[in-house]
Design a protein around this motif. Structure first.
Motif, PDB file in Angstrom:
ATOM      1  N   LEU A   4     -27.810  -0.129  29.230  1.00 30.49           N
ATOM      2  CA  LEU A   4     -26.803   0.726  28.599  1.00 30.49           C
ATOM      3  C   LEU A   4     -25.604  -0.128  28.186  1.00 30.49           C
ATOM      4  CD1 LEU A   4     -27.848   2.441  31.453  1.00 30.49           C
ATOM      5  CD2 LEU A   4     -26.881   4.231  30.022  1.00 30.49           C
ATOM      6  N   PRO A   5     -25.556  -0.552  26.912  1.00 26.96           N
ATOM      7  CA  PRO A   5     -24.363  -1.266  26.459  1.00 26.96           C
ATOM      8  C   PRO A   5     -23.164  -0.331  26.515  1.00 26.96           C
ATOM      9  CG  PRO A   5     -25.819  -0.783  24.611  1.00 26.96           C
ATOM     10  CD  PRO A   5     -26.551  -0.383  25.844  1.00 26.96           C
ATOM     11  N   ALA A   6     -21.995  -0.899  26.807  1.00 30.20           N
ATOM     12  CA  ALA A   6     -20.818  -0.065  27.081  1.00 30.20           C
ATOM     13  C   ALA A   6     -19.774  -0.124  25.982  1.00 30.20           C
ATOM     14  CB  ALA A   6     -20.191  -0.507  28.404  1.00 30.20           C
ATOM     15  N   ILE A   7     -19.190   1.048  25.729  1.00 23.68           N
ATOM     16  CA  ILE A   7     -18.037   1.156  24.840  1.00 23.68           C
ATOM     17  C   ILE A   7     -16.940   1.897  25.601  1.00 23.68           C
ATOM     18  CG2 ILE A   7     -17.118   2.146  22.707  1.00 23.68           C
ATOM     19  CD1 ILE A   7     -19.921   1.891  21.486  1.00 23.68           C
ATOM     20  N   ASP A   8     -15.859   1.196  25.909  1.00 27.60           N
ATOM     21  CA  ASP A   8     -14.704   1.810  26.565  1.00 27.60           C
ATOM     22  C   ASP A   8     -13.640   2.056  25.503  1.00 27.60           C
ATOM     23  OD1 ASP A   8     -16.153   1.385  28.828  1.00 27.60           O
ATOM     24  OD2 ASP A   8     -14.694   0.097  29.833  1.00 27.60           O
ATOM     25  N   LEU A   9     -13.178   3.286  25.418  1.00 28.57           N
ATOM     26  CA  LEU A   9     -12.233   3.663  24.358  1.00 28.57           C
ATOM     27  C   LEU A   9     -10.815   3.811  24.883  1.00 28.57           C
ATOM     28  CD1 LEU A   9     -14.448   6.368  22.629  1.00 28.57           C
ATOM     29  CD2 LEU A   9     -13.860   4.132  21.684  1.00 28.57           C
ATOM     30  N   ARG A  10      -9.902   3.172  24.169  1.00 26.39           N
ATOM     31  CA  ARG A  10      -8.478   3.328  24.458  1.00 26.39           C
ATOM     32  C   ARG A  10      -7.724   3.317  23.130  1.00 26.39           C
ATOM     33  NH1 ARG A  10      -4.396  -0.287  28.282  1.00 26.39           N
ATOM     34  NH2 ARG A  10      -2.950   1.418  28.672  1.00 26.39           N
ATOM     35  N   ASP A  11      -6.923   4.337  22.917  1.00 25.49           N
ATOM     36  CA  ASP A  11      -6.201   4.475  21.638  1.00 25.49           C
ATOM     37  C   ASP A  11      -7.150   4.384  20.449  1.00 25.49           C
ATOM     38  OD1 ASP A  11      -3.798   4.649  23.051  1.00 25.49           O
ATOM     39  OD2 ASP A  11      -3.542   2.471  23.048  1.00 25.49           O
ATOM     40  N   GLY A  12      -8.368   4.905  20.635  1.00 19.53           N
ATOM     41  CA  GLY A  12      -9.332   4.959  19.546  1.00 19.53           C
ATOM     42  C   GLY A  12     -10.098   3.678  19.281  1.00 19.53           C
ATOM     43  N   LYS A  13      -9.780   2.622  20.035  1.00 21.14           N
ATOM     44  CA  LYS A  13     -10.449   1.331  19.829  1.00 21.14           C
ATOM     45  C   LYS A  13     -11.320   0.967  21.025  1.00 21.14           C
ATOM     46  CE  LYS A  13      -6.743  -0.293  16.835  1.00 21.14           C
ATOM     47  NZ  LYS A  13      -5.572  -1.161  16.688  1.00 21.14           N
ATOM     48  N   CYS A  14     -12.259   0.044  20.788  1.00 19.81           N
ATOM     49  CA  CYS A  14     -13.131  -0.438  21.869  1.00 19.81           C
ATOM     50  C   CYS A  14     -12.406  -1.541  22.623  1.00 19.81           C
ATOM     51  CB  CYS A  14     -14.432  -1.001  21.304  1.00 19.81           C
ATOM     52  SG  CYS A  14     -15.294   0.114  20.178  1.00 19.81           S
ATOM     53  N   VAL A  15     -12.242  -1.349  23.920  1.00 18.85           N
ATOM     54  CA  VAL A  15     -11.531  -2.341  24.731  1.00 18.85           C
ATOM     55  C   VAL A  15     -12.350  -2.723  25.957  1.00 18.85           C
ATOM     56  CG1 VAL A  15      -9.299  -1.386  24.019  1.00 18.85           C
ATOM     57  CG2 VAL A  15     -10.302  -0.652  26.186  1.00 18.85           C
ATOM     58  N   ARG A  16     -11.942  -3.805  26.604  1.00 13.29           N
ATOM     59  CA  ARG A  16     -12.471  -4.165  27.920  1.00 13.29           C
ATOM     60  C   ARG A  16     -11.274  -4.381  28.837  1.00 13.29           C
ATOM     61  NH1 ARG A  16     -16.625  -1.996  28.476  1.00 13.29           N
ATOM     62  NH2 ARG A  16     -16.997  -3.147  30.399  1.00 13.29           N
ATOM     63  N   LEU A  17     -11.415  -3.895  30.054  1.00 17.52           N
ATOM     64  CA  LEU A  17     -10.387  -4.136  31.069  1.00 17.52           C
ATOM     65  C   LEU A  17     -10.842  -5.271  31.981  1.00 17.52           C
ATOM     66  CD1 LEU A  17      -9.485  -0.494  32.229  1.00 17.52           C
ATOM     67  CD2 LEU A  17      -8.572  -1.779  30.300  1.00 17.52           C
ATOM     68  N   TYR A  18      -9.909  -5.855  32.696  1.00 24.85           N
ATOM     69  CA  TYR A  18     -10.232  -6.870  33.706  1.00 24.85           C
ATOM     70  C   TYR A  18      -9.953  -6.268  35.067  1.00 24.85           C
ATOM     71  CZ  TYR A  18     -10.236 -11.310  36.255  1.00 24.85           C
ATOM     72  OH  TYR A  18     -10.515 -12.320  37.156  1.00 24.85           O
ATOM     73  N   LYS A  19     -11.014  -6.110  35.868  1.00 23.38           N
ATOM     74  CA  LYS A  19     -10.919  -5.490  37.195  1.00 23.38           C
ATOM     75  C   LYS A  19     -10.234  -4.122  37.142  1.00 23.38           C
ATOM     76  CE  LYS A  19     -10.961  -9.792  39.872  1.00 23.38           C
ATOM     77  NZ  LYS A  19     -10.322 -10.559  40.941  1.00 23.38           N
ATOM     78  N   GLY A  20     -10.476  -3.408  36.052  1.00 20.69           N
ATOM     79  CA  GLY A  20      -9.934  -2.052  35.936  1.00 20.69           C
ATOM     80  C   GLY A  20      -8.452  -1.971  35.684  1.00 20.69           C
ATOM     81  N   ASP A  21      -7.816  -3.097  35.364  1.00 21.90           N
ATOM     82  CA  ASP A  21      -6.369  -3.140  35.176  1.00 21.90           C
ATOM     83  C   ASP A  21      -6.029  -2.761  33.734  1.00 21.90           C
ATOM     84  OD1 ASP A  21      -3.679  -3.723  34.932  1.00 21.90           O
ATOM     85  OD2 ASP A  21      -3.789  -5.566  36.112  1.00 21.90           O
ATOM     86  N   PHE A  22      -5.330  -1.627  33.562  1.00 19.74           N
ATOM     87  CA  PHE A  22      -4.978  -1.164  32.228  1.00 19.74           C
ATOM     88  C   PHE A  22      -3.965  -2.090  31.551  1.00 19.74           C
ATOM     89  CE2 PHE A  22      -7.159   2.515  33.678  1.00 19.74           C
ATOM     90  CZ  PHE A  22      -7.555   3.204  32.549  1.00 19.74           C
ATOM     91  N   ASN A  23      -3.277  -2.905  32.338  1.00 26.21           N
ATOM     92  CA  ASN A  23      -2.340  -3.871  31.762  1.00 26.21           C
ATOM     93  C   ASN A  23      -3.060  -5.113  31.246  1.00 26.21           C
ATOM     94  OD1 ASN A  23       0.033  -2.340  32.300  1.00 26.21           O
ATOM     95  ND2 ASN A  23      -0.158  -2.909  34.456  1.00 26.21           N
ATOM     96  N   LYS A  24      -4.361  -5.215  31.589  1.00 28.96           N
ATOM     97  CA  LYS A  24      -5.150  -6.347  31.102  1.00 28.96           C
ATOM     98  C   LYS A  24      -6.271  -5.818  30.207  1.00 28.96           C
ATOM     99  CE  LYS A  24      -4.068  -9.204  35.111  1.00 28.96           C
ATOM    100  NZ  LYS A  24      -4.552  -9.821  36.357  1.00 28.96           N
ATOM    101  N   SER A  25      -5.831  -5.102  29.199  1.00 31.96           N
ATOM    102  CA  SER A  25      -6.749  -4.459  28.256  1.00 31.96           C
ATOM    103  C   SER A  25      -6.861  -5.307  26.993  1.00 31.96           C
ATOM    104  CB  SER A  25      -6.203  -3.067  27.916  1.00 31.96           C
ATOM    105  OG  SER A  25      -6.878  -2.499  26.843  1.00 31.96           O
TER     106      SER A  25
END
Length: 238
Positions: free
Chosen positions: A4-25
């Motif tokens: 299952l390839p992943a798409i994480d959405l934030r502000d409408g764009k595809c992002v990746r977080l580091y260790k779940g940290d929203f400040n490291k998006s």
């Protein structure tokens, strides 16, 4: 095993977080539709999507984008992030989402999960996101005192058939999955288990395949090009 390839959405764009940290998006792609289309072309038969804004706000934010992916790419999607009530689940399933992932709500309100499973059966999955063995909620901002295995067993008792396990300390790090935690989980529940967090390369996928799990979610490794999605999908079918 399915990939299952992943798409994480934030502000409408595809992002990746580091260790779940929203400040490291980090923005990894502008278009979720184009990204999903490339996944399908590589052979992916299922896509894992997370509405990160929804996870923080407790309500869906990027649903229109998810709907567009389903309509235009025509590939089954599972979605998590901000699902807190039966009405939302019904709405998402009407929108064409194949499987709805409950996280924070599952920990805070097991009765809600029981009702959801009763009404929607295998369209319900529970995401167990763990930090040092304990379940984290609210977009991973808060860590509970509930052990991830105890929680998984409780969810299985309720009737949940699909669990997505993420080790937050590995997520977005490319440092490999927590095989020990996955193995222990597999020994204690009979649910389908999907592994998530830390996958770097095809060797990691091979190790997860040896555990005989249902699936594996791959995000950063695809965007960082440390893994070839087509090769991985082919491996999963062997």
């Amino acid at each position: 095993m399915i990939i299952l390839p992943a798409i994480d959405l934030r502000d409408g764009k595809c992002v990746r977080l580091y260790k779940g940290d929203f400040n490291k998006s980090q923005v990894v792609a502008e278009s979720a539709v184009d990204t999903a289309r490339s996944f399908k072309e590589a052979g992916a038969e299922y896509i894992h999507m997370v509405d990160l804004d929804g996870a923080l706000k407790g309500k869906g934010v990027n649903i229109d984008i998810v709907s567009k992916v389903i309509e235009e790419v025509k590939v089954p999607v599972e979605l998590g992030g901000g699902v807190r009530d039966l009405q939302t689940i019904g709405y998402l399933i009407e929108k064409g989402i194949d499987r709805v992932i409950l996280g924070t709500a599952a920990l805070n309100n097991p009765e809600f999960v029981k009702e959801a499973v009763k009404k929607y059966s295998e369209k319900i999955a529970v995401g167990i996101d763990a930090k040092n063995g304990y379940v984290a909620v609210d977009g991973w901002l808060n860590v509970s005192e509930v052990n991830y295995i105890d929680f998984a067993m409780k969810m299985e008792d309720i009737g949940v058939k699909n669990i997505i396990f993420t080790d937050i300390s590995r997520d977005g790090t490319l440092k490999g999955p927590n095989l020990d935690a996955l193995r222990k989980l597999k020994e204690r529940v009979t649910c389908d288990i999907t592994a998530s967090g830390g996958i770097k390369d095809i060797d990691d996928v091979k190790k997860i395949k040896e555990l005989n799990l249902y699936g594996v979610i791959i995000g950063k490794a695809i965007y960082s090009k440390t893994i070839d999605l087509k090769e991985t999908v082919d491996l999963s079918k062997e």
